[in-house]
Motif scaffolding. Structure first.
Motif, mmCIF file in Angstrom:
data_model
loop_
_atom_site.group_PDB
_atom_site.id
_atom_site.type_symbol
_atom_site.label_atom_id
_atom_site.label_comp_id
_atom_site.label_asym_id
_atom_site.label_seq_id
_atom_site.Cartn_x
_atom_site.Cartn_y
_atom_site.Cartn_z
ATOM 1 N N UNK A 258 0.820 -1.203 0.000
ATOM 2 C CA UNK A 258 0.000 0.000 0.000
ATOM 3 C C UNK A 258 0.857 1.258 0.000
ATOM 4 N N UNK A 259 1.830 1.324 0.895
ATOM 5 C CA UNK A 259 2.695 2.495 1.014
ATOM 6 C C UNK A 259 4.148 2.065 0.846
ATOM 7 N N UNK A 260 4.889 2.777 -0.003
ATOM 8 C CA UNK A 260 6.309 2.503 -0.172
ATOM 9 C C UNK A 260 7.102 3.146 0.951
ATOM 10 N N UNK A 261 6.764 4.367 1.305
ATOM 11 C CA UNK A 261 7.510 5.010 2.362
ATOM 12 C C UNK A 261 6.973 6.381 2.715
ATOM 13 N N UNK A 262 7.663 7.011 3.641
ATOM 14 C CA UNK A 262 7.287 8.326 4.154
ATOM 15 C C UNK A 262 8.448 9.284 3.909
ATOM 16 N N UNK A 263 8.168 10.368 3.221
ATOM 17 C CA UNK A 263 9.173 11.401 2.988
ATOM 18 C C UNK A 263 8.773 12.662 3.734
#
Length: 424
Positions: A258-263
């Motif tokens: 769902x989510x690759x990451x947080x920037x």
């Protein structure tokens, strides 16, 4: 046999000992049966040193761009010569080239030139003779024969462009981090290195604050479908492969996480102008003078009209904050605005993932998570694979950790963001 392009940044070649470490990695790749082209940056700190010398020489005048590019290019020229000498000493056949010698043709936009063409024949000839080819990153030559430089992160772009021109099997970017992470491990100690990530996700992460790769290099790699791998110069490991969306799904689950990451970006500020007439063209009247000052605007929010008046808020880079306030305060009377004010103590926090395309509820989970921590959302911006919010700077670490946990990014099902690394 595969053709591999390897790029090593400034801290990777910061001393003769480190250059020897690079040389051993390169030789090991060749001994594994591969053809190898190496792209290197200037030694760590050298470009800054040369820039200081240029300004000292020019004194009150800015150095001429053509001569400044010629000077700055010598940093990479030093490195390619030293690396080639070490390779030869360790028994490997090698030959080095400047950007001009392999005809990396660029436009004439000094300090930010863009690559137009590469003549790869001289490199192919050396590879067919069993040599390792070492090429200076960051530099090229224009049609007038003047040396040009590609701007910050230009060595990454050189490596990807060479990989595309040569039809390389992989372009490996060696840096001081061992891959792309779900977020900055300095903020979230449980952040996980991603095995794979798509070009599209990496582009979003790079534009939103991740500094592992230069955004132009990712764009180039995506355009020419050059597989990129981020690796550590100082420890062994598989790194992170950046590839097409279908390829990224081949290993792992049948669906994208769902989510690759947080920037996140700390370099944000916002400016608000209250009580302007809600008439056609008001946005252009507000933002036109800002654009004319070469100030880039990011997120924009315009409120619903009330009694024929509206409020307008947008974000700019923190370095442009004071200048933007000055411009709008000068324009306030002309626009009929009631008040102009701003806030530079903000950050932009973003979720990125191609899985958003096929899953609903990401935004609501993000907003619920931040609300549970008492974090107020000041602005929101979305795209097909990204949700960004502006929050108070003091909540950056709390918000990032809460979202990282809420989306299970430290579990085996997650994917990636990037930590700050070299950008030379």
């Amino acid at each position: 046999m595969a053709l591999i392009v390897q790029k090593f940044g400034g801290s990777s070649v910061g001393s003769i000992e480190r250059i020897e470490n690079v040389a051993r990695k390169v030789i090991a790749t060749q001994q594994a049966g591969h053809e190898v082209v190496v792209v290197v940056s200037a030694m760590k700190g050298e470009t800054d040193r040369l820039t200081d010398l240029a300004h000292a020489a020019a004194q009150s005048n800015s150095p001429r761009p053509r001569e400044l590019d010629l000077l700055l290019s010598t940093g990479e020229t030093v490195t390619i010569a030293l690396l080639t000498m070490v390779l030869e000493r360790l028994g490997a056949g090698a030959r080095c080239y400047t950007g001009a010698q392999v005809n990396i043709l660029t436009d004439s936009a000094f300090s930010k030139a863009r690559i137009q063409d590469i003549d790869a024949e001289v490199i192919r000839d050396d590879l067919s003779s069993g040599r390792i080819v070492v090429v200076a990153g960051f530099q090229g030559v224009d049609e007038n024969g003047s040396i040009t430089t590609l701007g910050r992160g230009g060595s990454d772009t050189t490596a990807v462009a060479l990989a595309a021109a040569l039809g390389a099997d992989e372009c490996q970017i060696y840096t001081d981090v061992d891959g792309v992470y779900t977020t900055d491990p300095r903020v979230v100690p449980t952040a996980r290195r991603l095995d794979r990530i798509t070009f599209e996700e990496m582009l979003e992460l790079a534009s939103l604050g991740s500094k592992v790769l230069q955004i132009r290099a990712v764009e180039f790699a995506g355009k020419y479908q050059v597989p990129l791998r981020v690796l550590s110069s100082f420890e062994d490991g598989p790194g992170t492969l950046i590839t097409m969306e279908g390829d990224a799904m081949q290993q792992g689950s049948m669906e994208e996480p769902l989510i690759a990451g947080i920037a996140f970006s700390r370099d944000e500020s916002k400016v608000t102008i209250l009580g302007v007439p809600d008439t056609p063209g008001i946005a252009a009247q507000i933002l036109g003078p800002v654009a004319s000052a070469n100030i880039e605007v990011d997120m924009i929010v315009q409120n619903i009209s009330n009694d024929g008046l509206t409020d307008f808020t947008f974000t700019v880079h923190k370095r442009d904050y004071d200048r933007t306030l000055e411009i709008l305060k000068d324009r306030a009377q002309t626009l009929g605005a009631r008040e102009v004010f701003g806030d530079s103590d903000i950050v932009k926090l973003s979720l990125v993932g191609v899985g958003m395309r096929s899953h609903a509820g990401v935004a609501s989970r993000m907003f619920d998570t931040l609300a549970a921590e008492g974090i107020n959302i000041q602005m929101i911006s979305t795209s097909e694979i990204k949700i960004s919010v502006v929050i108070a700077e003091k909540y950056l670490e709390l918000g990032t950790r809460a979202l990282h946990k809420a989306f299970d990014l430290d579990e085996a099902s997650g994917k990636t963001v990037a930590v700050e690394g070299e950008n030379t």
